[in-house]
Enzyme design. Structure first.
Site, PDB file in Angstrom:
ATOM      1  N   GLU A  88      33.310 112.725 107.803  1.00 44.89           N
ATOM      2  CA  GLU A  88      31.866 112.923 107.605  1.00 44.89           C
ATOM      3  C   GLU A  88      31.103 111.601 107.613  1.00 44.89           C
ATOM      4  OE1 GLU A  88      33.934 116.502 106.392  1.00 44.89           O
ATOM      5  OE2 GLU A  88      34.217 114.415 105.739  1.00 44.89           O
ATOM      6  N   SER A  94      38.941 108.997 106.775  1.00 45.11           N
ATOM      7  CA  SER A  94      39.183 110.020 105.737  1.00 45.11           C
ATOM      8  C   SER A  94      37.955 110.302 104.861  1.00 45.11           C
ATOM      9  CB  SER A  94      40.330 109.580 104.835  1.00 45.11           C
ATOM     10  OG  SER A  94      40.048 108.318 104.248  1.00 45.11           O
ATOM     11  N   TYR A  95      36.917 109.474 104.929  1.00 43.63           N
ATOM     12  CA  TYR A  95      35.727 109.690 104.082  1.00 43.63           C
ATOM     13  C   TYR A  95      34.945 110.875 104.614  1.00 43.63           C
ATOM     14  CZ  TYR A  95      36.395 104.772 102.551  1.00 43.63           C
ATOM     15  OH  TYR A  95      36.896 103.582 102.070  1.00 43.63           O
ATOM     16  N   SER A  96      34.628 111.943 103.853  1.00 50.93           N
ATOM     17  CA  SER A  96      35.044 112.118 102.483  1.00 50.93           C
ATOM     18  C   SER A  96      35.797 113.440 102.354  1.00 50.93           C
ATOM     19  CB  SER A  96      33.807 112.131 101.583  1.00 50.93           C
ATOM     20  OG  SER A  96      32.825 113.002 102.183  1.00 50.93           O
TER      21      SER A  96
END
Length: 326
Positions: free
Chosen positions: A65, A53-55
């Protein structure tokens, strides 16, 4: 030379500071991220923590990413076998939750972004209590059997659900969590200490705490009357308003001065000395921020210093009210 630490019951040996990848592709662009990763590994580091999930929270980003940046770096440096890569599932906008199908699909997406065919340590990022632990562990076990994941771990999970997961793994002979990633630092102790820490210690799990520096507060750069240019400044500065936060900062200042090291190094060293903790996680946007983090491997606090920090970081009855409202 910093000695590596064994990660729970796994076969992984890790540097005592995990480099947080949350900033890659967010507050650190690709070139900055590569420079930080180069400096971290040059200092002996081998443990990088990211998540699918970052970012996603950053404007214009979709999630993934950080994994993409890390994957490009691994490919360009040709050092995949030397780096312990940890990533997580459940929070990517396109792969939410912990259903068996989602876990497997998200793992494949992470592998593509990371440009690798295996993940060393795969965390459930946030537990999903309406999914049976049997389904979650079953899916993770399939990934391990397929060779896509070496070891599994959990983050943001209750002691009750963690216990049920471990018991199911043991009973069925399936992949078993080897590590736990709790929110834990000098100004947030009740988020781990107690039932969760006791369970980890009893079952041989290693703790890899996040928010190890309390969003930057425990670096010492937040002081009364100062303004810090950081995406996390608000969260860190709130600790200045508490009696405990000010006590902790005073003690850190004195101990750091005695060892001639940065405040952040002392805060991480206290954490690294706690039962079950293998490696705190901390991130660096720039190469200049890194020495204070990797220095934890060289600093050994005295028992008296650890005791003092433990004492000043307790929430006293007098400060309970201000802590609760902070």
């Amino acid at each position: 030379m910093t000695s590596p630490r064994k990660l729970g019951s796994s076969g992984l040996e890790v540097f005592p500071l995990a480099l947080g990848g949350n900033v890659f592709g967010w507050t650190a662009d690709e070139a900055q991220s590569f420079a930080v990763l180069d400096a971290y590994t040059a200092a002996g580091g081998n443990f990088v923590d990211t998540a699918d999930s970052y970012s996603a929270w950053a404007e214009g980003n979709q999630g993934g990413e950080s994994e993409t940046v890390l994957g490009k770096w691994l490919a360009s440096r040709g050092n995949r076998a030397d780096v312990v890569v940890a990533t997580k599932v459940s929070q990517h906008p396109e792969f939410r939750g912990l259903s068996a199908a989602n876990i497997k699909a998200a793992a494949d997406a992470s592998l593509r972004r990371l440009g690798t065919d295996y993940i060393d340590l795969y965390y459930t990022h946030f537990d999903q209590s309406d999914v049976p632990v049997e389904e979650i562990i079953g899916a993770l076990d399939e990934l391990v059997k397929a060779g896509k994941v070496r070891y599994i771990a959990a983050s943001n999970i209750s002691a009750e659900r963690l216990r049920a997961s471990l018991e199911f793994s043991d009973r069925e002979g399936l992949a078993r969590y080897v590590a736990l990633q709790p929110h834990y630092n000098l100004v947030s102790r009740d988020t781990y200490e107690g039932e969760l820490q006791d369970l980890a210690e009893r079952t041989g799990l290693a703790a890899v705490p996040y928010y190890a520096l309390a969003s930057g507060f425990l670096t010492g750069k937040y002081r009364p009357g100062t303004t810090v240019d950081s995406a996390r400044a608000g969260g860190a500065a709130k600790h200045l308003e508490t009696e405990r936060g000010r006590r902790v900062l005073d003690a850190l200042d004195e101990i750091a001065a005695a060892h001639d090291v940065p405040v952040a190094t002392v805060a991480l060293a206290w954490l690294a000395a706690q039962p079950t903790v293998a490696a705190p996680i901390a991130s660096a946007r720039t190469v200049e921020q890194l020495p204070a983090l990797v220095g934890v491997g060289e600093l050994t606090l005295t028992e008296a210093e650890i005791g003092r920090l433990t004492e000043v970081s307790e929430v006293s009855e007098a400060s309970d009210a201000s802590e609760a409202s902070a």
